[in-house]
Every structure is written in structure tokens, then in C-alpha cells.
Enzyme design. Structure first.
Site, mmCIF file in Angstrom:
data_model
loop_
_atom_site.group_PDB
_atom_site.id
_atom_site.type_symbol
_atom_site.label_atom_id
_atom_site.label_comp_id
_atom_site.label_asym_id
_atom_site.label_seq_id
_atom_site.Cartn_x
_atom_site.Cartn_y
_atom_site.Cartn_z
ATOM 1 N N LEU A 211 0.806 -1.226 0.000
ATOM 2 C CA LEU A 211 0.000 0.000 0.000
ATOM 3 C C LEU A 211 0.837 1.273 0.000
ATOM 4 C CD1 LEU A 211 -2.816 -0.986 2.513
ATOM 5 C CD2 LEU A 211 -2.947 -0.907 0.039
ATOM 6 N N GLY A 212 1.936 1.310 0.762
ATOM 7 C CA GLY A 212 2.702 2.546 0.771
ATOM 8 C C GLY A 212 3.952 2.492 1.623
ATOM 9 N N THR A 265 -3.877 5.556 4.231
ATOM 10 C CA THR A 265 -2.528 5.064 3.922
ATOM 11 C C THR A 265 -1.556 6.236 3.938
ATOM 12 O OG1 THR A 265 -3.344 3.231 2.593
ATOM 13 C CG2 THR A 265 -1.091 3.955 2.149
ATOM 14 N N GLU A 269 1.550 7.326 6.302
ATOM 15 C CA GLU A 269 2.897 7.536 5.743
ATOM 16 C C GLU A 269 3.417 8.937 6.050
ATOM 17 O OE1 GLU A 269 4.422 5.064 5.057
ATOM 18 O OE2 GLU A 269 2.827 3.633 4.611
ATOM 19 N N HIS A 272 4.914 8.941 9.366
ATOM 20 C CA HIS A 272 6.322 8.496 9.327
ATOM 21 C C HIS A 272 7.234 9.616 8.824
ATOM 22 C CE1 HIS A 272 5.755 4.329 10.340
ATOM 23 N NE2 HIS A 272 5.107 4.003 9.241
ATOM 24 N N TRP A 280 3.490 0.018 17.931
ATOM 25 C CA TRP A 280 4.072 -1.121 18.646
ATOM 26 C C TRP A 280 5.596 -1.087 18.576
ATOM 27 C CZ3 TRP A 280 1.981 -1.192 13.876
ATOM 28 C CH2 TRP A 280 2.696 -1.791 12.842
ATOM 29 N N THR A 294 0.999 6.473 23.823
ATOM 30 C CA THR A 294 0.518 5.348 23.008
ATOM 31 C C THR A 294 0.909 4.081 23.753
ATOM 32 O OG1 THR A 294 2.577 5.301 21.749
ATOM 33 C CG2 THR A 294 0.773 6.591 20.823
HETATM 34 ZN ZN LIG Z 1 4.041 2.424 8.662
#
Ligand SMILES: [Zn+2]
Length: 669
Positions: A211-212, A265, A269, A272, A280, A294
Site C-alpha cells: 500500500l505505501g 494510507t 505515511e 512516518h 508497537w 501510546t
Molecule cells: Zn508504517
């Protein structure tokens, strides 16, 4: 005819340097539906392996960032002033292979519509500003979502200062791309200055499950470390074209994934891109994402999970998990602090809020930008056709333009464009074939006149490119019209296909994809005294041997002469050849028989040159080599075939007896 991108040299050079470290693109974690939500972490590891001198480790980055986050928090506590909202100019690159732009009711491809592309910017603003009406922004496990106070604007000027609609649509003449080639070719070829724009790419991933992915921000000023010159030209976010944009704005022209269709998506991204990690931490309970609010988690959540791990409920509604688009709605306060700290300190992030990318660009009246795209080889002689795109950057509709082009400094040729291009519209043109040389060719193209007047902006009127032409015009001739392919697939038979094309590029035969580790034996019969090209493809770009199984192929004539063989190649390997069967007197009986009418509607008649000898059978083959009609011949009145039931297309009629045969191609209407 096979298209070759303008990047022939670039691609080759890149592959040569790439092959040292990579045989396969990194493989992401597949969810229960078989899709890879995000490849950012894996690509980050890939970048570190590729540029060990220039990239910093996750630990080094965190060591650099942590005190800056603390500083940010202290400053925030000290001042009662509201932090100004930061705005990031965005350019969207739509990478396609020449398909028409998607329209409602038309055939949809990776050349997504403008409406689909720009709907993604609205999603980013909804999600980062936590705007009213944001899909999914209701009750959640933690209700920890905040307004990140970062927003996005679609670029209104290009890097040259000319007016832009924020979308850079580029034909790179290739349908799909591996991540290695996206970073090695697509991004460097198309990127806009990453200190002025956040670059977003919509591409068709060769690995259709992906996806990305994004590129993490860099630090700077760390002792003993370079500032990452290499990855500057790969900076940005990429997604598959069908995960780009949101279904919420679909005007009928959108093509979107069934599950990931709300633009999250790219929200993930861009998270990021602004320094966020998966919640996680890409590890077990003890691995952190460097955000205290989180809760720790032992892995990704898929679907709309309500799971617990590491002693607490997972925050599966966080944009940095792998949940379905409809179940995400949260960036937390600590994630916000982290992103704002990156925006204030990271190179190619901190410059963005003061970029002029979203200030109005200059629009002239008559202005065309021209660029070379790809070259189409003429397989049977030394020559090729340059492909170009012209983009109307002016405010007046373009109805005519004069394009001049030359190869290797030879006399310039002229092409007159006529049509109707509105502002920002693009036309793709294949210029008439030019003579080239075997080796490096320099191609120049320029626009001179637009709408009968001089183009007002000279800076975008020229393009030049090198094209490596590996054909000396001496096509090998083989004493055969029937050829045999033996193909052994590797561990990834689904990546392997082949085709046989004629001189005009029509596909005569094709095969694949296949099962893994299997042997295929195919046979092709071609017309005598004609030129053909055989091409084998590997969709992943790593050939069919030797790292992932021991595949191979060979194309031979009936007497065992090898036309081409191998297995170690990249995306494809091909050979052009001429069938030149010298025929014995006896074989001549069927060598040059005639057929009529051609194209045929109902009955195809066969006329023999030498009626003393009759064939025993007449067969019609389709382009897959399957006999679709077989008829016995007992006397000359049998020399016809009823083809009325065949579908439209190219076929071959073969007449044969025990000792000889002949083949002629025909078209069924
Ligand atoms: Zn990611």
C-alpha cells in the site's frame, strides 16, 4: 513494440550499483487480507544498508531528537502563546505508462484523476487538524486524538516559479514499479525540491499487495555523520494509486482499494515522514515508539481490532497502527509533539513552513513545457521513435505548436502539433521514427512556436536525453519458421511472462504467469522473411535465476540452434530475429501459398502455388499456439476454412502433410 524509458542509462547505471546489495525488494508484513499496509520500516533498513556512511541509526536519531522534544515541551510550558499552525506545500506526482487520465465511466488505470489525487490533501487536513466530519472521529478506545496543528496546501507554483495545479503527471512508460526502481529511478527523475515541497507519489507497485511507504526525517549536526545527500532525492511518501485519495469525494473517476479507501494510507505515511514510528515500535512489548501516551503493544492490529496486549488495550484507532481506514482517527499529544519537533529541527522539514510553494506562480499566456519520455525501438532496422509530452503552462488554450527535434546533431526535423490543450493539460506524442546509431544517441527536442506566436517562457522549451540503442541493424536470420521455447520457472513463477511480437509491435504469442519451479514447452510458427522479437519478463526485476530457484529459458530452432537462452537478467531480456527459411523444392510446395480474403469474415480460401501436391490438413492457430480449427483435405475443393465462429484477432493458418508445411498469418474481422 517494446517501450524503453528515457532512463535507459540511468536505469542501467542504477541496476549495476544496486545489484551489489539487492536481489529482492524488502518484503513487508502481510495482513490477514494479504495486503502490506506499510513498508516504511523495511525500506528504512534498506536505505541504511545502501548508504551505511550516510544514514543514521534509529538509536542515533532518537538520541538526537529526545532533548529537542524536551526543549519543545519546556518552551511550550513557558509560553502561553499559541503555537502557529504549520503549513506544508504538497506536490503530487502521478506516475503512469501512457494510459488516458481516468474519467467517470471510462476504463480506470494507474493514471488517476485530478479529483482523486487532490482528495488526498483534504484527508490529510481532516486527519492532522482533527476536523469536524473526519471519518471515524467518534468514540474510540482512548479518546486521545488531538489537533496536530500541521496542515497541507496543494502547490500553486512549480520549482521554476511557474503556476501549477499541484499535480505533476508523468508518463514513465512503464506500468508498474518495484520499490528499488521507485527509489532509484522514479523519485530522482520526478522529485521537486524537497526543502520546498512534501513530495507525494501515486504509483502502481509491481508488488500489488503493497500500500505505501515513507522516508523518515533526518537529523543533522551529529558528529561524524554526513547529512544524507543520497536520500535527499528519494525523500517523500509513496502509495499505490488505489490507496491514494478518498472514496468520500468519488465523482466516478476514482479507483480505490476496497478496504483502504479513505486516504489513511497516506495519513499513516505522512506520520512516518514527520518522524512517527508504528505504535508497537516494530517489536514486542519492551520496544517503544518513543511516545508515552501510546500504550505498548506487541504488534500490528488489522481490521478493526479491539485487542489487548502488554497489559493494556491496544490503541488500534491510532493512525500509526495497521487498522482499516475506517477505524483510524487518532494522533496523540505525544505524537503531535514529536512531529512538531521534527518540523522545527529536521532538514527538509523545517524549511517547509516558509516555502513559497503555495504562493501564486507566474502564468504566461502562451507557454509550453516539453519533456522527453520514452523511446520506441524499431526492432528491424536502426531507428527509434522519441516520445514526448507537452504541458500547457500558459493560460491560453493551445491549439497548435511547433516542435523541433534532432538526434546526434543531425538536421533538425519539425513536428506540428494541433489539438486543444487547456492550462495544465498534457499531450503525449510519439514523434516519427528517426535514424540512430548503435550505441549512445543524444536526442534534443524543443518547442518554438505556440498558437502561432513565440513561446513566452524559454526555460522550459528544451529537453535533451541520452538513449542507448543496442542494435546494429544486423538482425540474425535463422533457417526456420518454427521456434521452440523451453522455460523453467524459479521460486516465483508468478513473476515470469514472455511475448513474441512482430515488427509493428503486435503481440503474436504470449505466455505466463506460471506456477513455481515448473517446465513449459511452447512452440511458435512465424511468417517467413519477417522480423520478430522475443522478450521474457520478470515482474520483480530479478530474472529467473539464481538467488530464488534455478530457472532458465532457451529459444531454439528445430535443429537445435539457440536463438537466445539464459535466466540471469533484470526486468526483461529480448532478442530480435528474422525467419529466413531456405526451402527445398519439395518444401516450396507450401512455402508461399496465398489466402483470401484477408481480413476474413466467414470463409478463408487457400490458393496453392503448386497444385500438384495437396496438404493433408489445414489448421488455424490462435496467438496462444492453440489449434482452433482443424480440417482434413482430400481434394482441392477442401482448400478453405470456415472461420465465422472465431473471435476477432490475429490467427495463423497452417497447411501440412507428412513432410512439409507452410504458415500464413491472417486477421479475423
Ligand atoms: Zn508504517
Amino acid at each position: 513494440m517494446k517501450n524503453f524509458t528515457r532512463l535507459a542509462c540511468f536505469s542501467l547505471c542504477f541496476i549495476l550499483s544496486l545489484s551489489a546489495w539487492a536481489q529482492k525488494d524488502p518484503q513487508g508484513v502481510k495482513g490477514p487480507n494479504g495486503l502490506v499496509r506499510c513498508l516504511t520500516t523495511e525500506m528504512d533498513t534498506e536505505l541504511s544498508n545502501r548508504y551505511p556512511e550516510q544514514t543514521i541509526s534509529k538509536e542515533e536519531f532518537e538520541e538526537w531528537l529526545a532533548p529537542k522534544i524536551e526543549e519543545f515541551k519546556v518552551n511550550q510550558a513557558l509560553t502561553s502563546l499559541q503555537q502557529p499552525v504549520l503549513t506544508i506545500p504538497v506536490v503530487i506526482h502521478i506516475i503512469h505508462d501512457g494510459d488516458p487520465i481516468n474519467v467517470a465511466g471510462g476504463e480506470l488505470s494507474e493514471n488517476i484523476s485530478y479529483a482523486q489525487a487532490v482528495s488526498q490533501v483534504d484527508v490529510l487536513n481532516e486527519d492532522f487538524r482533527r476536523l469536524m466530519g473526519t471519518p471515524g472521529a467518534g468514540e474510540t478506545n482512548y479518546n486521545a486524538g488531538v489537533d496536530v496543528e500541521i496542515e497541507f496546501c496543494l502547490a500553486t507554483q512549480d520549482p521554476n516559479g511557474a503556476a501549477s495545479n499541484g499535480v505533476n503527471r508523468v508518463n514513465l512508460c512503464q506500468e508498474s514499479w518495484s520499490t528499488a526502481d521507485i527509489d532509484g529511478i522514479v523519485k530522482p527523475e520526478t522529485i521537486w525540491d524537497p526543502t520546498k515541497y512534501m513530495n507525494m507519489w501515486s504509483v502502481n507497485f509491481t508488488d500489488s499487495s503493497l500500500l505505501g511507504y515513507a522516508q523518515f526525517p533526518n537529523s543533522s549536526g551529529l558528529g561524524g555523520l554526513n547529512t544524507n545527500n543520497g536520500p535527499a532525492d528519494t525523500d517523500g511518501v509513496v502509495s499505490n494509486y488505489n490507496a491514494f485519495g478518498t472514496l468520500a469525494q468519488d465523482d466516478g473517476s476514482f479507483i480505490l482499494n476496497n478496504t483502504y479507501n479513505l486516504g489513511r494510507t497516506m495519513t499513516h505515511e505522512v506520520g512516518h515522514y514527520l518522524g512517527l514510528r508504528h505504535i508497537w515500535g516494530d517489536g514486542a512489548c519492551s520496544v517503544d515508539d518513543f511516545c508515552d501516551d501510546t500504550p505498548n503493544s506487541d504488534g500490528a492490529n488489522f481490521g478493526c481490532a479491539m485487542d489487548s496486549s502488554c497489559g493494556s488495550m491496544d490503541m488500534s484507532e491510532n493512525y500509526m497502527d495497521y487498522s482499516d481506514d475506517s477505524c483510524m482517527n487518532t494522533f496523540t499529544e505525544d505524537q503531535k509533539t514529536r512531529m512538531l519537533t521534527v518540523m522545527m529541527n529536521s532538514p527538509r522539514r523545517m524549511e517547509l513552513p516558509t516555502s513559497i510553494g503555495c504562493s501564486a506562480g507566474t502564468a504566461s499566456t502562451n507557454d509550453i513545457e516539453v519533456r522527453l519520455t520514452c523511446f520506441t525501438e524499431n526492432i528491424c532496422e536502426v531507428g527509434f521513435s522519441p516520445g514526448i509530452e507537452i504541458i500547457n503552462k500558459g493560460t491560453a488554450a493551445v491549439t497548435e505548436a511547433t516542435i523541433t527535434y534532432s538526434v546526434n546533431g543531425d538536421a533538425a526535423q519539425t513536428y506540428e502539433y494541433t489539438g486543444n490543450l487547456n492550462q495544465f493539460d498534457i499531450a503525449s506524442i510519439n514523434l516519427p521514427s528517426v535514424d540512430g546509431i548503435n550505441g549512445n544517441n543524444t536526442v534534443n527536442v524543443s518547442v518554438t512556436d505556440v498558437n502561432g506566436t513565440t513561446d513566452e517562457v524559454a526555460s522550459n522549451n528544451l529537453d535533451s536525453d541520452e538513449y542507448i540503442y543496442a542494435n546494429d541493424g544486423d538482425i540474425t536470420e535463422y533457417n526456420a519458421t518454427t521456434y521452440f521455447l523451453e522455460l523453467v520457472t524459479d521460486d516465483y513463477g508468478s513473476e515470469t511472462t514472455y511475448e513474441v511480437t512482430d515488427a509493428s509491435g503486435n503481440v503474436l504469442y504470449e505466455g505466463g504467469p506460471y506456477e513455481d519451479n515448473t517446465t513449459i514447452n511452447d512452440e511458435f510458427t512465424v511468417e517467413n522473411n519477417e522480423c520478430f522479437q522475443f522478450t521474457i519478463f520478470d515482474a520483480f526485476g530479478d530474472g529467473i535465476c539464481c538467488g530464488y530457484g534455478d530457472g532458465s529459458y532457451s529459444l531454439t530452432t528445430g535443429d537445435g540452434t539457440v536463438v537466445i537462452e539464459g535466466g540471469q537478467f533484470e526486468d526483461s531480456e529480448s532478442v530480435a530475429f528474422r525467419a529466413n527459411q531456405s526451402l527445398s523444392v519439395k518444401e516450396n510446395a507450401f512455402a508461399n501459398f496465398a489466402i483470401y480474403p484477408n481480413p476474413a469474415d466467414n470463409v478463408l480460401n487457400i490458393s496453392l502455388n503448386n497444385t500438384n501436391e495437396l496438404p493433408e490438413t489445414v489448421k488455424v492457430f490462435n496467438t496462444l499456439g492453440q489449434a482452433v480449427v482443424t480440417k482434413s483435405v482430400t481434394n482441392s475443393s477442401d482448400l478453405n476454412v470456415n472461420v465465422s465462429s472465431l473471435q476477432k484477432g490475429i490467427y495463423f493458418v497452417r497447411i501440412e502433410n507428412e513432410t512439409t508445411s507452410g504458415v500464413v498469418k491472417f486477421v479475423k474481422n
